[in-house]
Design an enzyme around this catalytic site. Structure first.
Site, PDB file in Angstrom:
ATOM      1  N   GLY A 116       0.783  -1.246   0.000  1.00  0.00           N
ATOM      2  CA  GLY A 116       0.000   0.000   0.000  1.00  0.00           C
ATOM      3  C   GLY A 116       0.806   1.283   0.000  1.00  0.00           C
ATOM      4  O   GLY A 116       0.274   2.343   0.314  1.00  0.00           O
ATOM      5  N   ASN A 134      -3.997   1.849 -14.040  1.00  0.00           N
ATOM      6  CA  ASN A 134      -3.126   0.944 -13.279  1.00  0.00           C
ATOM      7  C   ASN A 134      -1.700   1.439 -13.378  1.00  0.00           C
ATOM      8  O   ASN A 134      -1.339   2.138 -14.331  1.00  0.00           O
ATOM      9  CB  ASN A 134      -3.215  -0.472 -13.882  1.00  0.00           C
ATOM     10  CG  ASN A 134      -2.345  -1.478 -13.139  1.00  0.00           C
ATOM     11  OD1 ASN A 134      -2.285  -1.455 -11.903  1.00  0.00           O
ATOM     12  ND2 ASN A 134      -1.657  -2.335 -13.868  1.00  0.00           N
ATOM     13  N   HIS A 151       2.277  -0.071 -13.385  1.00  0.00           N
ATOM     14  CA  HIS A 151       3.055  -1.299 -13.530  1.00  0.00           C
ATOM     15  C   HIS A 151       4.532  -0.941 -13.374  1.00  0.00           C
ATOM     16  O   HIS A 151       4.987   0.057 -13.939  1.00  0.00           O
ATOM     17  CB  HIS A 151       2.790  -1.922 -14.906  1.00  0.00           C
ATOM     18  CG  HIS A 151       3.422  -3.248 -15.065  1.00  0.00           C
ATOM     19  ND1 HIS A 151       2.901  -4.401 -14.502  1.00  0.00           N
ATOM     20  CD2 HIS A 151       4.577  -3.630 -15.675  1.00  0.00           C
ATOM     21  CE1 HIS A 151       3.683  -5.422 -14.777  1.00  0.00           C
ATOM     22  NE2 HIS A 151       4.712  -4.979 -15.492  1.00  0.00           N
TER      23      HIS A 151
END
Ligand code: GAR
Length: 189
Positions: free
Chosen positions: A12, A102, A104
């Protein structure tokens, strides 16, 4: 206010950098953390940041309206994946078309796809003798790591790098850029 929901199931740190960046923002707020991992670092950090947490199981993600219901009920504008490893179901992609992003930890299209996440990516980058790596922020579609690329930033791979030392350099890029790219998507600053 534009409202973000972050999906995270790992430690996180990206969740936290985004939450802190927007804490006093005038136009954007992090409204929810959604996670399939109770007790994960992401969930603990959300509790500390006083951000509401929605927990769900893999079955609930794929076979119920629980997650979509929460997103709609909370009037979420943008879904941000930050270390979330399950494939996003078609129902969410249809409802939030072009509004799911997202991050990556490599320069896609290299080192992406199912099973390529976290430390596995850095191990592969080092094994293949790359001298450049970085981060990719991209739109999410129904395949892993395939949606259109929004932003990339690079860093060097040093001769004596381990997956751990490389991951630190890449995470610095993530924490610096992900909040700013999200801000730009939502309010164009
Ligand atoms: C991040 O490095 C993110 O790029 C990666 O997981 C890590 C989560 O770290 N995501 C993937 O590999 C997706 N394929 P965090 O939980 O500390 O934010």
């Amino acid at each position: 206010m534009k409202r973000i929901a972050i999906f995270a199931s790992g430690s996180g740190t990206n969740f936290q950098s985004i939450a802190r960046y927007f804490r006093h923002h005038k136009e954007v707020e992090v409204s929810l953390l959604l996670s399939n991992k109770p007790g994960s670092g992401a969930v603990c950090r959300a509790e500390k940041e006083n951000i509401p947490v929605v927990l769900f199981t893999k079955g609930e993600l794929y076979n119920s309206n629980k997650v979509l219901g929460q997103l709609l009920e909370n009037r979420i504008d943008l879904i941000v994946l930050a270390g979330f490893l399950l494939l996003i179901p078609q129902s969410l992609i249809s409802e939030y078309e072009g509004r799911i992003v997202n991050i990556h930890p490599a320069l896609l299209p290299k080192y992406g796809g199912k099973g390529m996440y976290g430390m596995k990516v850095h191990e592969a980058v080092i094994r293949n003798g790359e001298n450049l790596t970085g981060i990719t922020i991209h739109c999410v579609d129904e395949e892993y790591d395939r949606g259109s690329i929004i932003f990339q930033a690079t860093c060097n791979v040093l001769p004596d790098d381990t997956p751990e030392s490389l991951s630190k350099r890449v995470q610095e890029l993530e924490h610096k850029h992900y909040p700013r790219v999200i801000e730009k998507l939502l309010v164009g600053n």
